[in-house]
Design a protein around this motif. Structure first.
Motif, PDB file in Angstrom:
ATOM      1  N   UNK A 293      22.325  39.623  58.833  1.00 30.68           N
ATOM      2  CA  UNK A 293      23.418  39.152  59.528  1.00 30.68           C
ATOM      3  C   UNK A 293      24.289  38.092  59.020  1.00 30.68           C
ATOM      4  N   UNK A 294      23.501  37.164  58.246  1.00 32.88           N
ATOM      5  CA  UNK A 294      24.367  36.160  57.660  1.00 32.88           C
ATOM      6  C   UNK A 294      25.195  36.477  56.469  1.00 32.88           C
ATOM      7  N   UNK A 295      24.652  37.644  55.659  1.00 35.90           N
ATOM      8  CA  UNK A 295      25.491  38.240  54.699  1.00 35.90           C
ATOM      9  C   UNK A 295      26.593  38.810  55.210  1.00 35.90           C
ATOM     10  N   UNK A 296      26.476  39.787  56.121  1.00 39.47           N
ATOM     11  CA  UNK A 296      27.548  40.458  56.965  1.00 39.47           C
ATOM     12  C   UNK A 296      28.381  39.403  57.374  1.00 39.47           C
ATOM     13  N   UNK A 297      28.273  38.394  58.108  1.00 38.96           N
ATOM     14  CA  UNK A 297      29.157  37.470  58.594  1.00 38.96           C
ATOM     15  C   UNK A 297      30.060  36.857  57.341  1.00 38.96           C
ATOM     16  N   UNK A 298      29.304  36.274  56.240  1.00 39.54           N
ATOM     17  CA  UNK A 298      29.935  35.868  55.235  1.00 39.54           C
ATOM     18  C   UNK A 298      31.080  36.779  54.512  1.00 39.54           C
ATOM     19  N   UNK A 299      30.604  38.188  54.491  1.00 37.43           N
ATOM     20  CA  UNK A 299      31.455  39.196  53.765  1.00 37.43           C
ATOM     21  C   UNK A 299      32.737  39.357  54.649  1.00 37.43           C
ATOM     22  N   UNK A 300      32.541  39.375  56.069  1.00 37.01           N
ATOM     23  CA  UNK A 300      33.558  39.228  56.945  1.00 37.01           C
ATOM     24  C   UNK A 300      34.649  38.219  56.834  1.00 37.01           C
ATOM     25  N   UNK A 301      33.987  36.954  56.682  1.00 36.82           N
ATOM     26  CA  UNK A 301      34.961  35.783  56.369  1.00 36.82           C
ATOM     27  C   UNK A 301      35.646  35.867  55.242  1.00 36.82           C
ATOM     28  N   UNK A 302      34.916  36.425  54.255  1.00 32.02           N
ATOM     29  CA  UNK A 302      35.608  36.457  52.674  1.00 32.02           C
ATOM     30  C   UNK A 302      36.656  37.421  52.884  1.00 32.02           C
ATOM     31  N   UNK A 303      36.962  38.488  53.664  1.00 33.15           N
ATOM     32  CA  UNK A 303      37.871  39.390  53.643  1.00 33.15           C
ATOM     33  C   UNK A 303      38.802  39.043  54.752  1.00 33.15           C
ATOM     34  N   UNK A 304      38.548  37.821  55.524  1.00 31.14           N
ATOM     35  CA  UNK A 304      39.692  37.398  56.614  1.00 31.14           C
ATOM     36  C   UNK A 304      39.416  38.153  57.911  1.00 31.14           C
ATOM     37  N   UNK A 305      38.291  38.796  58.115  1.00 34.62           N
ATOM     38  CA  UNK A 305      38.026  39.480  59.242  1.00 34.62           C
ATOM     39  C   UNK A 305      37.764  38.668  60.382  1.00 34.62           C
ATOM     40  N   UNK A 306      37.527  39.153  61.737  1.00 33.05           N
ATOM     41  CA  UNK A 306      36.937  38.372  62.738  1.00 33.05           C
ATOM     42  C   UNK A 306      35.340  38.568  62.587  1.00 33.05           C
ATOM     43  N   UNK A 307      34.417  37.797  63.068  1.00 32.06           N
ATOM     44  CA  UNK A 307      33.104  37.876  63.158  1.00 32.06           C
ATOM     45  C   UNK A 307      32.681  39.208  63.741  1.00 32.06           C
ATOM     46  N   UNK A 308      31.692  40.025  63.190  1.00 29.97           N
ATOM     47  CA  UNK A 308      31.294  41.325  63.735  1.00 29.97           C
ATOM     48  C   UNK A 308      30.859  41.067  65.117  1.00 29.97           C
ATOM     49  N   UNK A 309      31.137  42.182  65.710  1.00 27.05           N
ATOM     50  CA  UNK A 309      30.612  42.151  67.228  1.00 27.05           C
ATOM     51  C   UNK A 309      29.404  43.379  67.649  1.00 27.05           C
ATOM     52  N   UNK A 310      28.320  42.568  68.039  1.00 26.64           N
ATOM     53  CA  UNK A 310      27.271  43.320  68.146  1.00 26.64           C
ATOM     54  C   UNK A 310      27.022  43.854  69.593  1.00 26.64           C
ATOM     55  N   UNK A 311      27.060  45.033  69.757  1.00 26.75           N
ATOM     56  CA  UNK A 311      26.871  45.802  71.149  1.00 26.75           C
ATOM     57  C   UNK A 311      25.464  46.343  71.421  1.00 26.75           C
ATOM     58  N   UNK A 312      24.923  45.969  72.236  1.00 28.46           N
ATOM     59  CA  UNK A 312      23.510  46.313  72.628  1.00 28.46           C
ATOM     60  C   UNK A 312      23.460  47.364  73.733  1.00 28.46           C
ATOM     61  N   UNK A 313      22.508  48.327  73.687  1.00 23.40           N
ATOM     62  CA  UNK A 313      22.298  49.150  74.750  1.00 23.40           C
ATOM     63  C   UNK A 313      20.961  49.379  74.881  1.00 23.40           C
ATOM     64  N   UNK A 314      20.251  49.101  76.044  1.00 21.33           N
ATOM     65  CA  UNK A 314      18.862  49.380  76.304  1.00 21.33           C
ATOM     66  C   UNK A 314      18.583  50.782  76.763  1.00 21.33           C
ATOM     67  N   UNK A 315      17.620  51.444  75.987  1.00 23.45           N
ATOM     68  CA  UNK A 315      17.329  52.996  76.029  1.00 23.45           C
ATOM     69  C   UNK A 315      15.937  53.088  76.785  1.00 23.45           C
ATOM     70  N   UNK A 316      15.239  52.184  76.628  1.00 16.53           N
ATOM     71  CA  UNK A 316      13.703  52.359  77.053  1.00 16.53           C
ATOM     72  C   UNK A 316      13.192  50.917  77.719  1.00 16.53           C
TER      73      UNK A 316
END
Length: 249
Positions: free
Chosen positions: A177-200
């Motif tokens: 998650x930290x690596x992904x956040x840093x990659x997004x920042x390096x590209x000038x993107x907004x921070x990643x959005x995590x969408x959770x769904x409970x199946x069980x």
């Protein structure tokens, strides 16, 4: 009071301590003589607060937390003397984490020593947490034998050496998650959005939760996990591996 150790319990504890294979003559002597005060400390390291509100592992766990960090710092200083302070902090965070403690506790089968009250016995959600906490308390008890981290390092250094090599070869797998956040920042993107769904609703179900990761409005990866945190981490790891394969990282 729970901290009454009879012969059967002492033998159970000493058998367990022998299985840790701590190569120390003075530690072996303590096990051989079955010193009652030492046995009481170790017994306390295995008592959950649901069993006894006064005599339990919480103080040893608190103590063990500091001991663990010091012993890990000592290991890193000996093994990786050229590492920067930042790199040392990053590595230490991995080899003293709650997840690492739980895995160590499972490896040494500490659960068979833990004494729980009825409420905790029926709580599957707290199982891994209790294993990790008791393992940290055990580390505190090992230190208390001689007020020295020597035996802690003799026990854990070989384990840390293997785990450190795994982490250093592919750190993104452990902090995706930290690596992904840093990659997004390096590209000038907004921070990643995590969408959770409970199946069980089943505790421990590896597909209880699904996580989709969206970057700049697009779904980039998805994965399952038995908790919110695990699903997010797994989805981030999948995406990082995808980016590496595409040569984007």
């Amino acid at each position: 009071m729970t901290n009454i150790v009879n012969t059967k319990r002492i033998n159970q504890i000493t058998t367990f301590l022998k299985s840790l294979n701590i190569k120390s003559n003075r530690f072996s002597e303590i096990i051989r003589t079955q010193d009652i005060s030492v046995m009481q400390d170790f017994n306390q390291a295995f008592i959950h607060s649901s069993e006894d509100k006064i005599i339990n592992y919480e103080k040893l766990e608190f103590f063990g937390d500091a001991v663990l960090r010091l012993a890990a710092s000592n290991f890193i200083e000996k093994k990786y003397p050229q590492m920067s302070v930042g790199e040392r902090s990053e590595l230490r965070a991995q080899i003293v984490s709650d997840e690492w403690l739980t895995k160590l506790g499972e490896k040494i089968d500490i659960e068979k020593l833990i004494i729980k009250g009825p409420k905790a016995l029926g709580d599957e959600n707290s199982k891994n947490t209790i294993i990790g906490e008791a393992t940290e308390a055990l580390i505190g008890a090992v230190y208390k034998c001689f007020n020295s981290i020597q035996e802690v390092n003799l026990w854990l250094d070989d384990i840390w050496e293997k785990d450190s090599e795994i982490f250093l070869k592919a750190p993104y797998k452990f902090k995706s998650k930290t690596v992904l956040q840093e990659w997004c920042q390096s590209k000038g993107f907004d921070l990643p959005i995590y969408k959770i769904i409970e199946f069980s609703k089943k505790n421990g179900d590896p597909k209880r939760f699904s996580c989709d990761i969206h970057i700049e409005g697009l779904k980039e990866s998805s994965a399952f996990g038995k908790s919110h945190k695990q699903a997010e981490t797994n989805a981030a790891r999948v995406l990082i591996e995808k980016l590496i394969a595409a040569g984007k990282i």
